[in-house]
Design an enzyme around this catalytic site. Sequence first.
Site, PDB file in Angstrom:
ATOM      1  N   ASP A   1     -12.294   4.014 -10.251  1.00 54.83           N
ATOM      2  CA  ASP A   1     -12.011   3.327  -8.996  1.00 54.83           C
ATOM      3  C   ASP A   1     -10.483   3.148  -8.980  1.00 54.83           C
ATOM      4  OD1 ASP A   1     -12.339   1.600  -6.706  1.00 54.83           O
ATOM      5  OD2 ASP A   1     -12.025  -0.094  -8.062  1.00 54.83           O
ATOM      6  N   LEU A   2      -9.912   2.850  -7.832  1.00 58.95           N
ATOM      7  CA  LEU A   2      -8.445   2.716  -7.758  1.00 58.95           C
ATOM      8  C   LEU A   2      -8.003   1.241  -7.747  1.00 58.95           C
ATOM      9  CD1 LEU A   2      -5.591   3.988  -7.250  1.00 58.95           C
ATOM     10  CD2 LEU A   2      -6.123   3.849  -4.822  1.00 58.95           C
ATOM     11  N   ASP A   3      -8.306   0.577  -6.616  1.00 57.85           N
ATOM     12  CA  ASP A   3      -7.842  -0.804  -6.448  1.00 57.85           C
ATOM     13  C   ASP A   3      -8.525  -1.711  -7.463  1.00 57.85           C
ATOM     14  OD1 ASP A   3      -6.241  -0.238  -4.154  1.00 57.85           O
ATOM     15  OD2 ASP A   3      -8.019  -0.228  -2.909  1.00 57.85           O
TER      16      ASP A   3
ATOM     17  N   THR B   1      -3.962  -3.759  -6.094  1.00 61.96           N
ATOM     18  CA  THR B   1      -3.578  -3.847  -4.694  1.00 61.96           C
ATOM     19  C   THR B   1      -4.404  -4.887  -3.931  1.00 61.96           C
ATOM     20  OG1 THR B   1      -4.984  -1.944  -4.472  1.00 61.96           O
ATOM     21  CG2 THR B   1      -2.624  -1.527  -4.336  1.00 61.96           C
TER      22      THR B   1
ATOM     23  N   LYS C   1     -13.966  -6.607  -2.072  1.00 61.53           N
ATOM     24  CA  LYS C   1     -13.527  -5.610  -3.055  1.00 61.53           C
ATOM     25  C   LYS C   1     -14.448  -4.393  -3.053  1.00 61.53           C
ATOM     26  CE  LYS C   1     -10.755  -8.462  -6.052  1.00 61.53           C
ATOM     27  NZ  LYS C   1     -10.609  -9.125  -7.337  1.00 61.53           N
TER      28      LYS C   1
ATOM     29  N   ARG D   1     -12.730  -0.087   4.844  1.00 62.90           N
ATOM     30  CA  ARG D   1     -11.883  -0.873   5.753  1.00 62.90           C
ATOM     31  C   ARG D   1     -12.650  -1.480   6.931  1.00 62.90           C
ATOM     32  NH1 ARG D   1      -7.170   2.627   7.913  1.00 62.90           N
ATOM     33  NH2 ARG D   1      -7.069   3.036   5.676  1.00 62.90           N
TER      34      ARG D   1
ATOM     35  N   SER E   1     -12.604   6.119  -4.845  1.00 59.98           N
ATOM     36  CA  SER E   1     -12.118   4.902  -4.192  1.00 59.98           C
ATOM     37  C   SER E   1     -12.519   4.922  -2.730  1.00 59.98           C
ATOM     38  CB  SER E   1     -10.593   4.846  -4.286  1.00 59.98           C
ATOM     39  OG  SER E   1     -10.099   3.814  -3.457  1.00 59.98           O
ATOM     40  N   ALA E   2     -12.790   3.718  -2.196  1.00 57.74           N
ATOM     41  CA  ALA E   2     -13.088   3.601  -0.760  1.00 57.74           C
ATOM     42  C   ALA E   2     -11.817   3.734   0.064  1.00 57.74           C
ATOM     43  CB  ALA E   2     -13.717   2.239  -0.490  1.00 57.74           C
ATOM     44  N   SER E   3     -10.674   3.732  -0.598  1.00 55.84           N
ATOM     45  CA  SER E   3      -9.409   3.659   0.132  1.00 55.84           C
ATOM     46  C   SER E   3      -8.944   5.001   0.665  1.00 55.84           C
ATOM     47  CB  SER E   3      -8.323   3.086  -0.771  1.00 55.84           C
ATOM     48  OG  SER E   3      -7.079   3.140  -0.094  1.00 55.84           O
TER      49      SER E   3
ATOM     50  N   LYS F   1     -19.451   2.267  -0.696  1.00 56.66           N
ATOM     51  CA  LYS F   1     -20.027   1.415  -1.739  1.00 56.66           C
ATOM     52  C   LYS F   1     -20.629   0.194  -1.043  1.00 56.66           C
ATOM     53  CE  LYS F   1     -16.211   2.753  -4.749  1.00 56.66           C
ATOM     54  NZ  LYS F   1     -14.975   2.345  -5.423  1.00 56.66           N
TER      55      LYS F   1
ATOM     56  N   GLU G   1     -15.064   0.498 -12.877  1.00 58.84           N
ATOM     57  CA  GLU G   1     -15.022  -0.301 -11.652  1.00 58.84           C
ATOM     58  C   GLU G   1     -14.593  -1.741 -11.913  1.00 58.84           C
ATOM     59  OE1 GLU G   1     -15.365  -0.916  -8.541  1.00 58.84           O
ATOM     60  OE2 GLU G   1     -15.886   1.051  -7.747  1.00 58.84           O
ATOM     61  N   ASP G   2     -14.077  -2.396 -10.886  1.00 58.72           N
ATOM     62  CA  ASP G   2     -13.778  -3.830 -11.010  1.00 58.72           C
ATOM     63  C   ASP G   2     -14.591  -4.653 -10.010  1.00 58.72           C
ATOM     64  OD1 ASP G   2     -12.342  -2.835  -8.737  1.00 58.72           O
ATOM     65  OD2 ASP G   2     -11.312  -4.778  -8.699  1.00 58.72           O
TER      66      ASP G   2
HETATM   67  C1  BG6 Z   1     -11.058  -0.471  -1.738  1.00 58.93           C
HETATM   68  C2  BG6 Z   1     -10.605  -1.910  -1.723  1.00 58.93           C
HETATM   69  O1  BG6 Z   1     -10.554   0.176  -2.854  1.00 58.93           O
HETATM   70  O2  BG6 Z   1     -10.597   0.215  -0.577  1.00 58.93           O
HETATM   71  C3  BG6 Z   1     -11.046  -2.575  -0.436  1.00 58.93           C
HETATM   72  O3  BG6 Z   1     -11.157  -2.591  -2.837  1.00 58.93           O
HETATM   73  C4  BG6 Z   1     -10.534  -1.784   0.761  1.00 58.93           C
HETATM   74  O4  BG6 Z   1     -10.559  -3.891  -0.409  1.00 58.93           O
HETATM   75  C5  BG6 Z   1     -11.023  -0.345   0.660  1.00 58.93           C
HETATM   76  O5  BG6 Z   1     -10.988  -2.341   1.982  1.00 58.93           O
HETATM   77  C6  BG6 Z   1     -10.513   0.531   1.797  1.00 58.93           C
HETATM   78  O6  BG6 Z   1      -9.133   0.714   1.642  1.00 58.93           O
HETATM   79  P1  BG6 Z   1      -8.143   1.268   2.720  1.00 58.93           P
HETATM   80  O7  BG6 Z   1      -6.865   1.457   1.957  1.00 58.93           O
HETATM   81  O8  BG6 Z   1      -8.703   2.576   3.232  1.00 58.93           O
HETATM   82  O9  BG6 Z   1      -8.052   0.268   3.815  1.00 58.93           O
HETATM   83 MG    MG Z   2     -11.777  -1.812  -7.010  1.00 61.16          MG
END
Ligand code: BG6
Ligand code: MG
Length: 214
Positions: free
Chosen positions: A8-10, A16, A44, A48, A115-117, A146, A170-171
């Site tokens: 996982d990233l964040d 972050t 977490k 988004r 990562s979801a990001s 997730k 994961e965290d």
């Molecule tokens: C996850 C974070 O890694 O990414 C969430 O833990 C965040 O808090 C999600 O909402 C989506 O990230 P981003 O950067 O696409 O807004």
């Molecule tokens: Mg995380």
Amino acid sequence: MIKGVIFDLDGVITDTAKFHYIAWNNLASKMGIELTEEFNEKLKGIPRIESLKLILEYGNAIHIYSEEEMHEMADIKNEEYKKLLKNLDKKDILPGIEDFINKLKEKNIKIGLASASKNAPMILEKLGLGKKIDYIADPDAVKNGKPAPDIFIEATRGINLNIDDVIGIEDADAGVEAMRSCNMRSIGINVDADLRLESTRELSLDIIAILDNK
Ligand code: BG6
Ligand code: MG
């Protein structure tokens, strides 16, 4: 034998979460919603737009906005979040992570990112880790975020391995639940998983071997 590690990233590679919290809090307070750190824990790992919906539900304001308005609000949050990441660099890699990644590479263990990001590629570049990750799963390419397992399955596919060959780190509860539902072995950083560690500092090849023999 473990042939791959899915990160996982964040909260695992870099912290972050505090920037997500600031940016969500600023958006929410414009709508008269005050977030707490305890509520922030629930965000977490959550994508988004789903995070925004949880915030609006929390503030009893979900019925006020159209889907289009919610996407505009999420964009505003993301622009602020990106500004907060302006000075992110190597110093923001969590303790032990770079060393651990280097050791995995030495052993030819593949590295995937789940990562979801949508900001993940940019964040990894800023941290100077872009070239070390073999495959970054695109959250837009999977159906469910997730706690559904889709992104972990996609990251595993991207490094040409099977779920049995990899472990995930994961965290967040949502991420551990995602791994559990596809039978991926899991390490939790400050969260319950197959193996729970208190800090990224504890990650090592020996720790992976413990999970391998479980
Ligand atoms: C996850 C974070 O890694 O990414 C969430 O833990 C965040 O808090 C999600 O909402 C989506 O990230 P981003 O950067 O696409 O807004
Ligand atoms: Mg995380």
